[in-house]
Design a protein around this motif. Structure first.
Motif, mmCIF file in Angstrom:
data_model
loop_
_atom_site.group_PDB
_atom_site.id
_atom_site.type_symbol
_atom_site.label_atom_id
_atom_site.label_comp_id
_atom_site.label_asym_id
_atom_site.label_seq_id
_atom_site.Cartn_x
_atom_site.Cartn_y
_atom_site.Cartn_z
ATOM 1 N N LEU A 152 -23.578 -57.381 47.735
ATOM 2 C CA LEU A 152 -24.203 -58.234 46.722
ATOM 3 C C LEU A 152 -23.341 -59.455 46.449
ATOM 4 N N ARG A 153 -23.971 -60.643 46.498
ATOM 5 C CA ARG A 153 -23.239 -61.875 46.233
ATOM 6 C C ARG A 153 -23.924 -62.766 45.197
ATOM 7 N N SER A 154 -25.032 -62.320 44.638
ATOM 8 C CA SER A 154 -25.742 -63.125 43.643
ATOM 9 C C SER A 154 -26.481 -62.180 42.702
ATOM 10 N N LEU A 155 -26.416 -62.501 41.396
ATOM 11 C CA LEU A 155 -27.009 -61.620 40.392
ATOM 12 C C LEU A 155 -27.695 -62.423 39.304
ATOM 13 N N GLY A 156 -28.962 -62.118 39.066
ATOM 14 C CA GLY A 156 -29.658 -62.611 37.890
ATOM 15 C C GLY A 156 -29.486 -61.614 36.761
ATOM 16 N N ILE A 157 -28.956 -62.054 35.652
ATOM 17 C CA ILE A 157 -28.635 -61.128 34.560
ATOM 18 C C ILE A 157 -29.884 -60.410 34.064
ATOM 19 N N VAL A 158 -30.972 -61.138 33.976
ATOM 20 C CA VAL A 158 -32.222 -60.554 33.488
ATOM 21 C C VAL A 158 -33.374 -61.012 34.380
ATOM 22 N N TRP A 159 -34.439 -60.227 34.395
ATOM 23 C CA TRP A 159 -35.763 -60.704 34.745
ATOM 24 C C TRP A 159 -36.411 -61.028 33.396
ATOM 25 N N SER A 160 -37.694 -61.269 33.363
ATOM 26 C CA SER A 160 -38.330 -61.667 32.094
ATOM 27 C C SER A 160 -38.613 -60.461 31.201
ATOM 28 N N ARG A 161 -37.537 -59.763 30.864
ATOM 29 C CA ARG A 161 -37.564 -58.647 29.922
ATOM 30 C C ARG A 161 -36.138 -58.449 29.416
ATOM 31 N N PRO A 162 -35.964 -57.705 28.345
ATOM 32 C CA PRO A 162 -34.600 -57.485 27.844
ATOM 33 C C PRO A 162 -33.900 -56.373 28.616
ATOM 34 N N ASN A 163 -32.583 -56.429 28.610
ATOM 35 C CA ASN A 163 -31.774 -55.293 29.043
ATOM 36 C C ASN A 163 -30.500 -55.285 28.199
ATOM 37 N N ILE A 164 -29.559 -54.431 28.531
ATOM 38 C CA ILE A 164 -28.379 -54.292 27.675
ATOM 39 C C ILE A 164 -27.479 -55.527 27.727
ATOM 40 N N PHE A 165 -27.760 -56.441 28.654
ATOM 41 C CA PHE A 165 -26.908 -57.618 28.837
ATOM 42 C C PHE A 165 -27.473 -58.884 28.207
#
Length: 352
Positions: A152-165
């Motif tokens: 893995l070399r790229s990360l989107g923190i969220v999609w269009s919903r909440p998460n713990i981040f």
């Protein structure tokens, strides 16, 4: 134009791969379904791209779209349980590994700029792993390290919903991307750990306050792998001028999203979106961010494409339209390929 190679900053093809789901498509065979497979990628001049792993809900919501005379709104998606998300991501990692294994060295996993370039020179398609939404990662971030080790070399923190981040933007038009709270403390830890590992942080789908939290914390250039200009199409998924300026000021990149509902000023979900509308977005983004800061982030297999492009094989028509609109060869090559590699080189540490 035959010599212009393209690197794509975002696609959702993993979701439809035969190696991931029995009813899926064989990525190695040409299909008329969806937008992306290896034959159509090569026909369109694609040298590689960021392949998004994404965890879907157990049941897709129904009746979540509201349309009125002003625009639309999609009911905010609910958070996922991390165990449910992780099972899917593990399955997608396995599917990509199987695909690469049976490709006969037609596809390679790339984890560095050098490996992307080596694949291009060898005529091999380069897959860079991205994850769209950190739902599968727990608060201790241990799974992030495992994903990094898997490529893995790229990360989107969220999609269009909440998460713990943090909090994604609900899909809506016309609406500001300033839709709620920013990153949580865990989200800030996640950004710091991504910087330490050399994982690119993608601000796509993140709300505006979360964007500014990333901007305040990250030591790497700001990147949106697939987005458009809010000034042209005021949807929550698009970036306003202040955000675009911040990306420019950090030497970052915006990957132009080909989703018609984020390109068009009226946000209509209409395949008959002319290439002129796409060029208008590119013009605006380059004027705001600069020719070094705009690239392609197609969202193939994740959105409705303009009919004139249709799928990956139609990308030369986009480049032709850019040339006819007055873009010079250097700008074309930056947009098509060089800008992604430039920002990767600033984000991924050289561990050779």
């Amino acid at each position: 134009m035959d010599n212009v190679r393209i690197f794509d900053g975002h696609n959702d093809a993993v979701q439809f791969m035969l190696d991931y789901r029995p009813d899926g498509r064989d990525f190695l065979a040409r299909s008329e379904a969806g937008h992306l497979d290896l034959p159509r990628a090569l026909e369109g001049g694609l040298a590689g791209g960021l392949f998004a792993m994404y965890a879907a809900p157990e049941q897709e919501p129904v009746d979540d779209l509201t349309i009125n005379h002003e625009g639309y709104e999609v009911r905010y998606a609910e958070a996922l349980h991390s165990d449910h998300a992780r099972r899917q991501i593990d399955g997608q990692l396995s599917a990509i590994e199987k695909l690469i294994g049976r490709s006969g060295d037609k596809i390679r996993l790339a984890t560095s700029v050098g490996e992307i370039e080596a694949a291009r020179h060898a005529g091999v398609f380069a897959v860079v792993l991205h994850m769209e939404g950190a739902d599968a990662i727990g608060p201790d971030l241990g799974y992030l390290d495992s994903l990094y080790n898997a490529g893995l070399r790229s990360l989107g923190i969220v999609w269009s919903r909440p998460n713990i981040f943090g909090y994604g933007v609900p899909f809506a038009y016309p609406r500001s991307p300033d839709t709620g709270p920013g990153l949580t403390d865990l989200g800030k830890n996640l950004v710091r750990r991504c910087n330490e590992l050399g994982i690119m942080v993608d601000v796509s789908h993140l709300n505006e306050r979360g964007f500014w939290d990333v901007a305040a914390l990250s030591t790497a250039p700001l990147v949106a792998t697939h987005a458009c200009a809010h000034a042209i199409c005021p949807s929550t998924r698009n970036l306003n001028d202040r955000q675009l300026d911040a990306i420019r000021d950090t030497g970052g990149v915006v990957g132009l999203n080909l989703a018609v509902n984020d390109i068009r000023a009226d946000a209509n979900l209409d395949e008959d979106t002319p290439l002129d509308a796409v060029i208008r977005q590119i013009d605006y983004l380059i004027a705001r961010v600069g020719p070094e800061g705009v690239a392609l982030g197609s969202d193939f297999d994740g959105a409705v494409m303009p009919r004139e492009i249709k799928d990956a094989s139609g990308l030369p028509r986009l480049l032709d339209a850019m040339r006819q609109s007055g873009f010079d060869e250097l700008t074309l090559r930056k947009f098509a390929y060089n800008n992604w590699l430039r920002v990767f080189s600033l984000t991924w540490p050289d561990r050779s």
